[in-house]
Design an enzyme around this catalytic site. Structure first.
Site, PDB file in Angstrom:
ATOM      1  N   GLY A  31     -71.119 -24.357 -12.865  1.00 57.34           N
ATOM      2  CA  GLY A  31     -72.211 -24.375 -13.896  1.00 57.34           C
ATOM      3  C   GLY A  31     -72.777 -25.636 -14.137  1.00 57.34           C
TER       4      GLY A  31
ATOM      5  N   LYS B  40     -69.821 -27.989 -21.446  1.00 61.74           N
ATOM      6  CA  LYS B  40     -69.960 -26.837 -20.068  1.00 61.74           C
ATOM      7  C   LYS B  40     -70.226 -25.718 -20.245  1.00 61.74           C
ATOM      8  CE  LYS B  40     -66.409 -27.747 -16.754  1.00 61.74           C
ATOM      9  NZ  LYS B  40     -65.020 -27.541 -16.185  1.00 61.74           N
TER      10      LYS B  40
ATOM     11  N   LYS C 229     -71.395 -16.279 -16.393  1.00 60.43           N
ATOM     12  CA  LYS C 229     -70.519 -15.297 -16.033  1.00 60.43           C
ATOM     13  C   LYS C 229     -71.026 -14.504 -14.662  1.00 60.43           C
ATOM     14  CE  LYS C 229     -68.789 -13.632 -20.367  1.00 60.43           C
ATOM     15  NZ  LYS C 229     -68.702 -12.434 -21.325  1.00 60.43           N
TER      16      LYS C 229
ATOM     17  N   ASP D   8     -57.625 -30.777  -8.433  1.00 58.87           N
ATOM     18  CA  ASP D   8     -58.963 -31.411  -8.084  1.00 58.87           C
ATOM     19  C   ASP D   8     -59.175 -32.740  -8.428  1.00 58.87           C
ATOM     20  OD1 ASP D   8     -61.417 -31.167  -6.801  1.00 58.87           O
ATOM     21  OD2 ASP D   8     -62.189 -30.176  -8.596  1.00 58.87           O
TER      22      ASP D   8
END
Length: 163
Positions: free
Chosen positions: A41, A58, A62, A149
């Site tokens: 996003g 953020k 969907k 990450d």
């Protein structure tokens, strides 16, 4: 899961209750500029219209074809809500609309550590920096949370003189 939870010297902002609401946060937050976007996003700098402070928002679209998507987002929110460490970005609010998820967090005005790698730093400066990063990671691991990450783009800087 892309989760930018490791920050460096996080910002001191007003304390919020972590709220989950249905709908769009546009009455409370006004985006001022896009900070970045990716497959998950987009992230915006936004102004809280009540407190007048800056936050990061953020926005995740969907995916109607992926029912696991919402559960993954909720799991990430549940994890972030439990975290309290000076080197981990704080979550303030979470919104769900028909088409998007909105995660409102603390804003780190200096951006990503990635943008600082061109600069030359002393061994002492780097030791201070990595102490802060490892302190946040140690806290996560101590709470049985794996980031998965870790990269320079996911380590946020709140102030230029961070070391």
């Amino acid at each position: 899961r892309d989760s930018s939870v490791t920050g460096v010297q996080t910002c001191a902002l007003p304390i919020y209750l972590i709220i989950q609401e249905k709908g769009n946060p546009s009455k409370k937050y006004k985006p001022t500029k896009m900070l970045g976007s990716g497959s998950f996003g987009s992230v915006y700098e936004a102004k809280n219209t009540i407190f007048q402070n800056i936050v990061a928002m953020k926005v995740i679209k969907k995916d109607p074809n992926n029912e696991l998507d919402e559960q993954e987002i909720r799991n990430e929110i549940d994890i972030l809500k439990k975290l309290s460490h000076p080197n981990i970005v704080k979550i303030y609010e979470f919104y769900i609309s028909n088409s998007h998820y909105y995660i409102v967090t603390e804003f780190c005005k200096e951006g990503e550590l990635f943008s600082y790698i061109k600069n030359k730093y002393s061994e002492r400066q780097l030791a201070v920096l990595f102490y802060q990063v490892f302190s946040g990671l140690w806290y996560l691991h101590d709470n049985k949370i794996l980031h998965r990450d870790i990269k320079l783009e996911n380590i946020m800087i709140s102030q230029k003189d961070f070391f």
